[in-house]
Design a protein around this motif. Structure first.
Motif, mmCIF file in Angstrom:
data_model
loop_
_atom_site.group_PDB
_atom_site.id
_atom_site.type_symbol
_atom_site.label_atom_id
_atom_site.label_comp_id
_atom_site.label_asym_id
_atom_site.label_seq_id
_atom_site.Cartn_x
_atom_site.Cartn_y
_atom_site.Cartn_z
ATOM 1 N N PRO A 144 0.809 -1.226 0.000
ATOM 2 C CA PRO A 144 0.000 0.000 0.000
ATOM 3 C C PRO A 144 0.839 1.272 0.000
ATOM 4 O O PRO A 144 0.474 2.270 -0.625
ATOM 5 C CB PRO A 144 -0.833 -0.115 1.275
ATOM 6 C CG PRO A 144 -0.914 -1.581 1.519
ATOM 7 C CD PRO A 144 0.415 -2.129 1.092
ATOM 8 N N ILE A 145 2.007 1.200 0.701
ATOM 9 C CA ILE A 145 2.875 2.381 0.731
ATOM 10 C C ILE A 145 3.427 2.666 -0.654
ATOM 11 O O ILE A 145 3.449 3.810 -1.126
ATOM 12 C CB ILE A 145 4.022 2.182 1.743
ATOM 13 C CG1 ILE A 145 3.450 2.021 3.161
ATOM 14 C CG2 ILE A 145 4.996 3.357 1.685
ATOM 15 C CD1 ILE A 145 4.498 1.726 4.203
ATOM 16 N N TYR A 146 3.869 1.593 -1.344
ATOM 17 C CA TYR A 146 4.409 1.766 -2.687
ATOM 18 C C TYR A 146 3.345 2.288 -3.650
ATOM 19 O O TYR A 146 3.607 3.138 -4.508
ATOM 20 C CB TYR A 146 4.979 0.444 -3.201
ATOM 21 C CG TYR A 146 6.156 -0.062 -2.408
ATOM 22 C CD1 TYR A 146 7.077 0.813 -1.837
ATOM 23 C CD2 TYR A 146 6.356 -1.427 -2.223
ATOM 24 C CE1 TYR A 146 8.153 0.354 -1.108
ATOM 25 C CE2 TYR A 146 7.433 -1.909 -1.501
ATOM 26 C CZ TYR A 146 8.336 -1.011 -0.946
ATOM 27 O OH TYR A 146 9.397 -1.470 -0.234
ATOM 28 N N VAL A 147 2.110 1.762 -3.503
ATOM 29 C CA VAL A 147 1.020 2.199 -4.375
ATOM 30 C C VAL A 147 0.711 3.684 -4.143
ATOM 31 O O VAL A 147 0.558 4.461 -5.093
ATOM 32 C CB VAL A 147 -0.240 1.347 -4.139
ATOM 33 C CG1 VAL A 147 -1.432 1.946 -4.873
ATOM 34 C CG2 VAL A 147 -0.001 -0.081 -4.603
ATOM 35 N N ALA A 148 0.641 4.077 -2.856
ATOM 36 C CA ALA A 148 0.356 5.480 -2.544
ATOM 37 C C ALA A 148 1.468 6.384 -3.060
ATOM 38 O O ALA A 148 1.201 7.458 -3.630
ATOM 39 C CB ALA A 148 0.196 5.659 -1.036
ATOM 40 N N PHE A 149 2.709 5.937 -2.877
ATOM 41 C CA PHE A 149 3.839 6.739 -3.361
ATOM 42 C C PHE A 149 3.802 6.850 -4.882
ATOM 43 O O PHE A 149 4.044 7.915 -5.454
ATOM 44 C CB PHE A 149 5.152 6.097 -2.907
ATOM 45 C CG PHE A 149 6.369 6.867 -3.327
ATOM 46 C CD1 PHE A 149 6.754 8.020 -2.648
ATOM 47 C CD2 PHE A 149 7.129 6.452 -4.421
ATOM 48 C CE1 PHE A 149 7.872 8.730 -3.044
ATOM 49 C CE2 PHE A 149 8.247 7.170 -4.820
ATOM 50 C CZ PHE A 149 8.621 8.308 -4.131
ATOM 51 N N GLY A 150 3.468 5.772 -5.543
ATOM 52 C CA GLY A 150 3.387 5.786 -7.007
ATOM 53 C C GLY A 150 2.286 6.699 -7.503
ATOM 54 O O GLY A 150 2.477 7.467 -8.459
ATOM 55 N N LEU A 151 1.106 6.624 -6.848
ATOM 56 C CA LEU A 151 0.002 7.495 -7.248
ATOM 57 C C LEU A 151 0.349 8.964 -7.030
ATOM 58 O O LEU A 151 0.020 9.822 -7.858
ATOM 59 C CB LEU A 151 -1.260 7.125 -6.478
ATOM 60 C CG LEU A 151 -1.890 5.768 -6.821
ATOM 61 C CD1 LEU A 151 -3.061 5.482 -5.902
ATOM 62 C CD2 LEU A 151 -2.340 5.741 -8.282
ATOM 63 N N ALA A 152 1.012 9.247 -5.891
ATOM 64 C CA ALA A 152 1.408 10.619 -5.615
ATOM 65 C C ALA A 152 2.402 11.131 -6.656
ATOM 66 O O ALA A 152 2.332 12.280 -7.111
ATOM 67 C CB ALA A 152 2.009 10.730 -4.218
ATOM 68 N N THR A 153 3.329 10.250 -7.054
ATOM 69 C CA THR A 153 4.313 10.639 -8.066
ATOM 70 C C THR A 153 3.634 10.930 -9.398
ATOM 71 O O THR A 153 3.945 11.923 -10.080
ATOM 72 C CB THR A 153 5.351 9.528 -8.245
ATOM 73 O OG1 THR A 153 6.002 9.276 -6.983
ATOM 74 C CG2 THR A 153 6.391 9.913 -9.282
ATOM 75 N N ILE A 154 2.675 10.064 -9.773
ATOM 76 C CA ILE A 154 1.946 10.270 -11.031
ATOM 77 C C ILE A 154 1.168 11.579 -10.978
ATOM 78 O O ILE A 154 1.147 12.351 -11.943
ATOM 79 C CB ILE A 154 1.005 9.082 -11.302
ATOM 80 C CG1 ILE A 154 1.820 7.821 -11.588
ATOM 81 C CG2 ILE A 154 0.080 9.383 -12.466
ATOM 82 C CD1 ILE A 154 0.979 6.569 -11.671
ATOM 83 N N PHE A 155 0.544 11.859 -9.817
ATOM 84 C CA PHE A 155 -0.225 13.094 -9.657
ATOM 85 C C PHE A 155 0.670 14.313 -9.828
ATOM 86 O O PHE A 155 0.313 15.278 -10.525
ATOM 87 C CB PHE A 155 -0.895 13.116 -8.286
ATOM 88 C CG PHE A 155 -1.609 14.402 -7.981
ATOM 89 C CD1 PHE A 155 -2.835 14.684 -8.550
ATOM 90 C CD2 PHE A 155 -1.032 15.344 -7.125
ATOM 91 C CE1 PHE A 155 -3.492 15.872 -8.282
ATOM 92 C CE2 PHE A 155 -1.673 16.529 -6.855
ATOM 93 C CZ PHE A 155 -2.914 16.798 -7.432
ATOM 94 N N ILE A 175 3.520 14.475 -11.431
ATOM 95 C CA ILE A 175 3.980 14.555 -12.821
ATOM 96 C C ILE A 175 2.884 15.148 -13.711
ATOM 97 O O ILE A 175 3.125 16.037 -14.532
ATOM 98 C CB ILE A 175 4.402 13.164 -13.331
ATOM 99 C CG1 ILE A 175 5.663 12.699 -12.595
ATOM 100 C CG2 ILE A 175 4.633 13.193 -14.841
ATOM 101 C CD1 ILE A 175 6.070 11.280 -12.911
ATOM 102 N N VAL A 176 1.639 14.647 -13.527
ATOM 103 C CA VAL A 176 0.524 15.154 -14.336
ATOM 104 C C VAL A 176 0.269 16.633 -14.036
ATOM 105 O O VAL A 176 0.057 17.442 -14.949
ATOM 106 C CB VAL A 176 -0.744 14.321 -14.083
ATOM 107 C CG1 VAL A 176 -1.960 14.971 -14.731
ATOM 108 C CG2 VAL A 176 -0.569 12.907 -14.603
ATOM 109 N N LEU A 177 0.307 16.990 -12.726
ATOM 110 C CA LEU A 177 0.080 18.386 -12.348
ATOM 111 C C LEU A 177 1.159 19.293 -12.931
ATOM 112 O O LEU A 177 0.870 20.378 -13.454
ATOM 113 C CB LEU A 177 0.049 18.501 -10.830
ATOM 114 C CG LEU A 177 -0.280 19.879 -10.247
ATOM 115 C CD1 LEU A 177 -1.688 20.301 -10.637
ATOM 116 C CD2 LEU A 177 -0.140 19.867 -8.732
#
Length: 349
Positions: free
Chosen positions: A16-27, A29-31
């Protein structure tokens, strides 16, 4: 007797930590990509708009341009900004700041935190400072877009050698331009308000108002607003007039001390000479005194001021006179008396 469980506890999963970190990174990058794209769009559209104005004969310049506001805002700052039209009117500001939120990139708030200067073709520059000087530009797809200006605690100071300006200070100045509701048709509303102004004592308003407040109100409707466009101001006015455009006066008024000029109704246009045409039904309070001051100031010939004062006195009930202002053939007439040239909307040259 129970036997103790000797099984080693299982480690918590880090997935879950890796998933949250990945989603935050994608966010992020997109932002970031979105902000960079919006900055590029704003840069390109500003350049295109400036080029269109330059092609129409406007002079536009600034010393530096910068973009800030990442990640949720887009801020544009121009230093030593200046725009000048063909007739000689100009607007200058040490700093102009514009801001839009990323989620609303077509709604802009513009401010002049260090004040601004407007230049009159004949009168010269007037420096404007205040507690608040800002404008907004929204609903860009409307005709016209929504434009607003607000100034609070303003001070007007003509430059050395320039002609006096009518106001020395104003508690609040507002201007709004809005598209009329769709069911009304091809119209726009124009509102102007000046509250608690102080007149320059050496000017005409100063003679009429003395040391008392000056206030101005204008509420009008412009028909055929979609035709109000062109390469410059005179061209836009001509196109609007050719399309049958008029200004319908809903309410208007000028209060200078005890004197009052109030418009109850009217319909105005512009003649081929660039001067105002049409009729306004007005109310005048303290008309003889005000017209006398206008004549004494040299704004109109003294004999015409005296004749207009006599007309107002004949139509006066109490201290209020109801008269008609006509703008025709380049002249302004109060009742039957021609008192001055009609106001000039643009120079036809």
């Amino acid at each position: 007797m129970s036997v103790p469980d000797t099984t080693a506890p299982r480690k918590a999963s880090r997935r879950p930590i890796y998933v949250a970190f990945g989603l935050a990174t994608i966010f992020v990058i997109v932002l970031s990509a979105g902000w960079i794209w919006l900055r590029g769009q704003a840069d390109a559209r500003l350049d295109a708009a400036v080029q269109r104005l330059r092609d129409a004969g406007y002079e536009i310049a600034w010393k530096e341009r910068s973009f800030r506001g990442y990640p949720f805002r887009l801020n544009i700052a121009l230093t030593e900004a200046r725009i000048r039209d063909r007739s000689g009117w100009a607007l200058e500001a040490p700093v102009l700041e514009a801001q839009a939120f990323v989620h609303a990139p077509t709604s802009w708030l513009i401010a002049a935190p260090q004040g601004l200067t407007f230049v009159r073709p004949i009168g010269g520059p007037v420096r404007v400072e205040g507690k608040l000087i800002r404008a907004s530009l929204t609903h860009l797809s409307n005709t016209p877009p929504n434009i607003s200006f607000e100034g609070v605690d303003l001070k007007f100071q003509p430059a050395a050698g320039a002609q006096t300006f009518g106001l020395a200070t104003a508690e609040r100045v507002e201007f709004h331009l809005r598209q009329a509701p769709s069911e009304v048709g091809d119209e726009a509303g124009v509102w102007l308000s000046v509250k608690s102004g102080k007149a320059q004592l050496s000017g005409l308003l100063g003679r009429v108002a003395g040391d008392k407040p000056v206030s101005i109100e204008w509420d009008g409707r412009m028909t055929k607003i979609s035709a109000f466009r062109g390469r410059d101001w005179p061209d836009a006015v001509r196109n609007w007039v050719r399309a049958g455009g008029t200004m319908r006066v809903q309410r208007a008024g000028l209060t200078a001390g005890d004197a009052l000029l109030g418009a109850n109704s009217g319909r105005l246009g512009v003649g081929s000479d660039g001067r105002l045409t049409g009729v306004m039904d007005v109310s005048l309070r303290q008309a003889p005194r005000a017209l006398g001051a206008i004549g004494a100031a040299g704004a109109i010939p003294q004999d015409r001021a005296d004749a207009a004062a006599a007309v107002a006195t004949a139509r006066q009930t109490g201290d209020l006179a109801r008269v008609t202002l006509n703008f025709e053939a380049g002249q302004t007439t109060l009742g039957p008396v021609a008192i001055a040239p009609a106001p000039k909307v643009y120079d036809p040259r």
